[in-house]
Design an enzyme around this catalytic site. Structure first.
Site, PDB file in Angstrom:
ATOM      1  N   ARG A  94       0.811  -1.215   0.000  1.00  0.00           N
ATOM      2  CA  ARG A  94       0.000   0.000   0.000  1.00  0.00           C
ATOM      3  C   ARG A  94       0.847   1.270   0.000  1.00  0.00           C
ATOM      4  O   ARG A  94       0.422   2.308  -0.449  1.00  0.00           O
ATOM      5  CB  ARG A  94      -0.841  -0.025   1.279  1.00  0.00           C
ATOM      6  CG  ARG A  94      -2.209   0.495   1.113  1.00  0.00           C
ATOM      7  CD  ARG A  94      -3.006   0.263   2.357  1.00  0.00           C
ATOM      8  NE  ARG A  94      -2.192  -0.303   3.432  1.00  0.00           N
ATOM      9  CZ  ARG A  94      -2.663  -1.086   4.392  1.00  0.00           C
ATOM     10  NH1 ARG A  94      -3.908  -1.415   4.400  1.00  0.00           N
ATOM     11  NH2 ARG A  94      -1.880  -1.545   5.346  1.00  0.00           N
ATOM     12  N   HIS A 113       9.205 -22.440   7.935  1.00  0.00           N
ATOM     13  CA  HIS A 113      10.597 -22.251   7.517  1.00  0.00           C
ATOM     14  C   HIS A 113      11.555 -23.246   8.164  1.00  0.00           C
ATOM     15  O   HIS A 113      12.653 -23.449   7.691  1.00  0.00           O
ATOM     16  CB  HIS A 113      11.048 -20.797   7.714  1.00  0.00           C
ATOM     17  CG  HIS A 113      11.409 -20.444   9.122  1.00  0.00           C
ATOM     18  ND1 HIS A 113      10.487 -20.118  10.069  1.00  0.00           N
ATOM     19  CD2 HIS A 113      12.610 -20.381   9.748  1.00  0.00           C
ATOM     20  CE1 HIS A 113      11.086 -19.853  11.206  1.00  0.00           C
ATOM     21  NE2 HIS A 113      12.393 -20.012  11.055  1.00  0.00           N
ATOM     22  N   LYS A 127      15.426 -25.630   6.838  1.00  0.00           N
ATOM     23  CA  LYS A 127      16.751 -25.675   7.481  1.00  0.00           C
ATOM     24  C   LYS A 127      17.454 -26.967   7.101  1.00  0.00           C
ATOM     25  O   LYS A 127      16.853 -28.041   7.144  1.00  0.00           O
ATOM     26  CB  LYS A 127      16.599 -25.586   9.012  1.00  0.00           C
ATOM     27  CG  LYS A 127      16.088 -24.233   9.495  1.00  0.00           C
ATOM     28  CD  LYS A 127      15.967 -24.211  11.013  1.00  0.00           C
ATOM     29  CE  LYS A 127      15.237 -22.976  11.496  1.00  0.00           C
ATOM     30  NZ  LYS A 127      16.075 -21.809  11.699  1.00  0.00           N
ATOM     31  N   GLU A 155      14.843 -19.915  22.768  1.00  0.00           N
ATOM     32  CA  GLU A 155      15.318 -18.652  22.194  1.00  0.00           C
ATOM     33  C   GLU A 155      15.692 -17.697  23.315  1.00  0.00           C
ATOM     34  O   GLU A 155      15.057 -17.698  24.379  1.00  0.00           O
ATOM     35  CB  GLU A 155      14.205 -18.004  21.362  1.00  0.00           C
ATOM     36  CG  GLU A 155      13.801 -18.813  20.155  1.00  0.00           C
ATOM     37  CD  GLU A 155      12.804 -18.046  19.322  1.00  0.00           C
ATOM     38  OE1 GLU A 155      13.220 -17.419  18.356  1.00  0.00           O
ATOM     39  OE2 GLU A 155      11.598 -18.063  19.666  1.00  0.00           O
ATOM     40  N   HIS A 180       6.444 -25.444  13.980  1.00  0.00           N
ATOM     41  CA  HIS A 180       7.838 -25.888  13.928  1.00  0.00           C
ATOM     42  C   HIS A 180       8.065 -27.171  14.749  1.00  0.00           C
ATOM     43  O   HIS A 180       8.708 -28.110  14.299  1.00  0.00           O
ATOM     44  CB  HIS A 180       8.777 -24.801  14.445  1.00  0.00           C
ATOM     45  CG  HIS A 180       8.589 -23.471  13.774  1.00  0.00           C
ATOM     46  ND1 HIS A 180       8.284 -23.352  12.436  1.00  0.00           N
ATOM     47  CD2 HIS A 180       8.675 -22.197  14.241  1.00  0.00           C
ATOM     48  CE1 HIS A 180       8.188 -22.055  12.130  1.00  0.00           C
ATOM     49  NE2 HIS A 180       8.412 -21.347  13.201  1.00  0.00           N
ATOM     50  N   LYS A 240      10.646 -18.123  24.956  1.00  0.00           N
ATOM     51  CA  LYS A 240      11.378 -16.882  24.674  1.00  0.00           C
ATOM     52  C   LYS A 240      12.149 -16.502  25.931  1.00  0.00           C
ATOM     53  O   LYS A 240      11.745 -16.829  27.047  1.00  0.00           O
ATOM     54  CB  LYS A 240      10.405 -15.749  24.359  1.00  0.00           C
ATOM     55  CG  LYS A 240       9.558 -15.981  23.116  1.00  0.00           C
ATOM     56  CD  LYS A 240      10.260 -15.504  21.880  1.00  0.00           C
ATOM     57  CE  LYS A 240       9.373 -15.603  20.663  1.00  0.00           C
ATOM     58  NZ  LYS A 240      10.134 -15.628  19.418  1.00  0.00           N
TER      59      LYS A 240
HETATM   60  C1  BG6 Z   1       9.003 -17.868  13.875  1.00  0.00           C
HETATM   61  C2  BG6 Z   1       8.321 -17.403  15.120  1.00  0.00           C
HETATM   62  O1  BG6 Z   1       8.172 -18.704  13.141  1.00  0.00           O
HETATM   63  O2  BG6 Z   1      10.186 -18.566  14.220  1.00  0.00           O
HETATM   64  C3  BG6 Z   1       9.253 -16.544  15.962  1.00  0.00           C
HETATM   65  O3  BG6 Z   1       7.165 -16.661  14.785  1.00  0.00           O
HETATM   66  C4  BG6 Z   1      10.547 -17.272  16.216  1.00  0.00           C
HETATM   67  O4  BG6 Z   1       8.638 -16.179  17.187  1.00  0.00           O
HETATM   68  C5  BG6 Z   1      11.135 -17.797  14.925  1.00  0.00           C
HETATM   69  O5  BG6 Z   1      11.447 -16.363  16.832  1.00  0.00           O
HETATM   70  C6  BG6 Z   1      12.337 -18.674  15.199  1.00  0.00           C
HETATM   71  O6  BG6 Z   1      12.962 -18.973  13.980  1.00  0.00           O
HETATM   72  P1  BG6 Z   1      14.490 -19.380  13.948  1.00  0.00           P
HETATM   73  O7  BG6 Z   1      14.733 -19.743  12.534  1.00  0.00           O
HETATM   74  O8  BG6 Z   1      15.279 -18.198  14.432  1.00  0.00           O
HETATM   75  O9  BG6 Z   1      14.633 -20.540  14.891  1.00  0.00           O
END
Ligand code: BG6
Length: 511
Positions: free
Chosen positions: A65, A201, A205, A239, A263, A363
């Site tokens: 946008r 994602h 990896k 994390e 994940h 986290k």
């Molecule tokens: C994302 C989450 O899908 O994956 C995030 O929304 C998270 O909260 C991230 O930090 C972690 O990805 P990676 O590749 O850093 O382990």
């Protein structure tokens, strides 16, 4: 000598180049001014271009946008690549890449915008040879997905003309089982299932793809990969980061939806699945779905006994003070959203009956580490002196990140005149053996252009994962609200999680 030369040339990249060049195509990125485009998508496309893995004439069209132009889009993306791309941004490589970048300014709900987009894509077909092949990538907030997909359909952009049209959808894919089902049906009204690429994602990896290779390209592990030899499995995705400006999204989402439903369920299904008969996309995904469908669904009142929720308070990460979750921007004061989950689950099939899988993710934990650890049963006999501690059990750890690698722990005799047994480990590290490996998004974008859905989540997979996680959510809804915060930032999570696993006579792995 020979081996060293081959490794320097990076066999992974060479292999990709030889085997896989997609057909010419244009990728349309909705949400082109956002974080994902800048940090991940365009840098990944740039790396692919610099590695000569993109087809000639490849074009990326940003849609958003904001009042950007093709020129300002190119310039912002150049800066983004300089910051985030793994490969260096040199003037010639950048110039040739940037010639394929375009921008269309439009509100996602505006019909005419899709007409303008169609016009540009047809021009690119003629001038850059993109041959009617399109990837529509939705890097947009999830609530926009249904409208964009419908409008793509109405504008005729989802149809195969000559060429193909594919849809890439980011997570979160729904908020629970019902909303995921509704979303699936909206997408499938417009795109056939085999043209829908649901991104997780983690599947891009290298270390995650390696789970299957490790399990099924080696004959020695498979025979012991079951309830007869495995005591339990631990999957950790920890994390150290906090909200990083995503407080508003996270406060509506929480760790169960953000990490566990997608994940972690993927890591679990790859670890627990049966050997597929071929590595064809649907055959592999069939086996993964079977694991998710075999998850034991706990009764609502069992949920509190199988799970621990946590939320971080203020603390220290690497010696620096950090705020608690409730002090993060855009987080509601008094929020009940979890930033940590630990849970025990069971895969009710012949291979895994009664073997607990312990999952944890959070986290602001002490440090970033993702790992799958298969802990084997102890040796049956205390052969080396009843007064000695029993030898530590064998553990096979697949390190997803960082320090990507695999380690196997076993016991040896401590050298000396006395009999003492010590655990040691044998380690393989990707970094020292192979050098740089492609980023997750490089692999996934390339696979999508190639039409390979193996590393994408199928509709039934998403729904099976939601069925389990929705059950956990319902159990939490029915339980008294937790007392948050209950762990300090920079620790390994709530004490309750330690106590819970200790009650089973086990302990969380220490990193
Ligand atoms: C994302 C989450 O899908 O994956 C995030 O929304 C998270 O909260 C991230 O930090 C972690 O990805 P990676 O590749 O850093 O382990």
């Amino acid at each position: 000598m020979q081996a060293a030369t081959v490794l320097e040339a990076n066999p992974l990249r060479e292999g990709l180049r030889m085997a896989r060049t997609p057909e010419p195509n244009a990728m349309v990125i909705f949400g082109a001014t956002g974080d994902l485009t800048r940090r991940k998508l365009i840098p990944a496309l740039y790396n692919l271009h610099a590695s000569r893995l993109l087809p000639a004439g490849f074009s990326a069209v940003g849609v958003a946008r904001r009042p950007w132009t093709t020129e300002s889009f190119r310039e912002t993306m150049r800066q983004a690549c300089a910051r985030h791309a793994a490969l260096p941004v040199t003037p010639e490589v950048w110039e040739s890449f940037a010639r394929g970048l375009y921008f269309v300014r439009s509100d996602f709900a505006e019909r005419e915008g899709y007409g303008r987009l169609d016009e540009l894509l047809r021009t690119l077909d003629r001038e850059r040879g993109t041959a009617g092949n399109r990837v529509f990538y939705l890097a947009t907030p999830p609530d926009q997905t249904p409208a964009i997909v419908r409008l793509l359909g109405e504008a005729g952009l989802a149809q195969r003309r000559p060429g193909w049209s594919r849809l890439v959808v980011e997570k979160p894919f729904g908020q629970d089982l019902t909303s995921a089902r509704i979303l699936n049906s909206v997408l499938r009204e417009v795109f056939p299932e085999d043209e829908i690429y649901r991104i997780d994602h983690y599947l891009g990896k290298e270390t995650v793809q390696n789970i299957l290779v490790f399990r099924f390209a080696n004959a020695i592990f498979e025979p012991i990969w079951d309830r007869r030899y495995v005591d339990h499995v631990q999957i950790a995705v920890a994390e150290a980061v906090g909200m990083e400006g995503r407080g508003s999204y996270y406060d509506r989402t929480g760790t169960l939806r953000d990490m566990v439903q997608n994940h972690m369920m993927q890591l679990l299904s790859l670890t627990a699945m049966e050997p597929p008969v071929t590595n064809e996309a649907n055959i592999v995904r069939n086996e993964k779905v079977k694991v998710l469908k075999a998850l034991r669904l706990p009764g609502i009142d069992e949920v509190p006994h199988l799970t621990v929720r946590g939320q971080y308070g203020p603390g220290y990460i690497a010696g620096q003070p950090v705020p608690g979750y409730q002090q993060e921007p855009e987080v509601a004061p008094g929020s009940g959203t979890e930033t940590y989950v630990a849970l025990k689950l069971f895969v009710d099939n012949w291979r895994w009956a009664d073997v607990p899988f312990y999952l944890r993710s959070g986290k602001r934990l002490t440090r970033r580490v993702s790992e799958i650890a298969v802990q084997f049963r102890r040796a049956p006999l205390k052969l080396f002196g009843a007064e000695l501690e029993p030898p530590e059990p064998n553990i096979l750890a697949l390190r997803i990140q960082p320090d990507e690698g695999i380690s196997l722990r076993f016991s040896v005799k401590l050298p000396g005149l006395q009999l003492e047994v010590r655990p040691v480990s044998m380690d393989f590290l990707y970094g020292t053996t192979f050098g740089r490996t492609p980023e997750a998004y490089e692999r996934l974008l390339l696979d999508c252009m190639l039409g390979d859905t193996t590393l994408f989540t199928r509709n039934d997979e998403v729904e099976a994962a939601w069925e389990y996680t929705t059950r956990i959510m319902r159990g939490w809804d029915a339980a008294p609200p937790p007392e948050f915060p209950n762990y300090e930032a920079g620790t390994w999570g709530p004490d309750a999680a330690q106590r819970r696993i200790a009650a089973d006579g086990r302990r969380w792995r220490r990193f």
